[in-house]
Design a protein around this motif. Structure first.
Motif: not given
Length: 258
Positions: A10-14, A57-64
């Motif tokens: 999760a991130f605040d993209g501001t 913004h994101a609450l559920g970005m997925v990365a590996h």
């Protein structure tokens, strides 16, 4: 032994220039890779389910990422969060099979677009809710939402020049929207959310769809215009690109949505 670790982020993209590493500013990817490299004691490259623009913004970005470190799964949550700025949080970390890919194995995503249509927006919401003033009537969106759901060529809702249309491979601008909704916030007058769940999205597609739907809801476009805009496959026929701050990636799916 090589391991593949999947993160839910999760991130605040501001304060970031977007998800992907760029030369013109700090990206979310770079911030997390820096923390991971410190923990794993080797350079780490994150492979994400997609990109987000600056201010999104994101609450559920997925990365590996791949590592040979023996750090336990749960420690990637606590350890990374202790190294990251407060506007980025690791929500989950799980070891997955080596052939898992965050982008290529994703079956769909849900995006939410929050906007406020009143005259004066309170400062505390300005980073997460777009100010789109006007006499918005959500009932005007019924025809447009029905037209959008299903499989279509969404060329009219793609950022101009973002894709090489001369390439014959791939699926072009064809995508499937499984669900599109518009809901009012019962606790906040003139606050609305558009939510889109689909099998994939073009560059700035959700922001252009949102801008077009808001134009329809505020009578700047006719109620029956969505079918004509889709059929035209012409970006110039759609509405303006809605501001980035209203957009949040809510979830990435890895199982069938149908």
């Amino acid at each position: 032994m090589k391991r593949n670790i999947r993160l839910v982020i999760a991130f605040d993209g501001t304060g970031y220039c977007g998800w992907q590493r760029q030369e013109n500013g700090l990206a979310v990817q770079e911030a997390i890779e820096t923390g991971l490299s410190t923990m794993c004691k080797h350079a780490v490259t994150l492979h994400a389910s997609g990109r987000t623009d600056a201010g999104v913004h994101a609450l559920g970005m997925v990365a590996h990422f791949f590592t040979e470190s023996k750090i336990p799964e749960h420690a990637f949550v606590t350890g990374l969060n202790s190294l990251l700025p407060f506007d980025i949080r690791i929500r989950q970390a799980h070891e997955v099979s080596l052939d898992f890919h965050s982008r290529f194995h994703a079956t769909g995503k849900t995006y939410c677009y929050n906007f406020f249509t009143g005259d004066v927006q309170l400062p505390c919401s300005r980073y997460y809710t777009a100010h789109m003033p006007g006499d918005f009537k959500p009932e005007r969106l019924t025809l447009a939402i029905n037209a959008l759901q299903g499989t279509h060529d969404f060329s009219s809702f793609e950022k101009a020049g973002s894709r090489d249309t001369s390439l014959a491979n791939g699926r072009g601008a064809v995508r499937t929207l499984f669900e599109v909704t518009c809901t009012a916030d019962p606790g906040n007058v003139n606050h609305y959310s558009l939510r889109f769940t689909g099998d994939g999205f073009l560059r700035q597609m959700v922001r252009i769809l949102s801008g077009t739907l808001i134009d329809i809801g505020t009578t700047r476009l006719p109620e029956n215009s969505m079918q004509h805009i889709l059929a035209s496959r012409d970006r110039r026929k759609a509405g303006l690109t809605a501001p980035a701050n209203g957009l949040t990636l809510e979830k990435v799916f890895y199982s069938p949505l149908t």
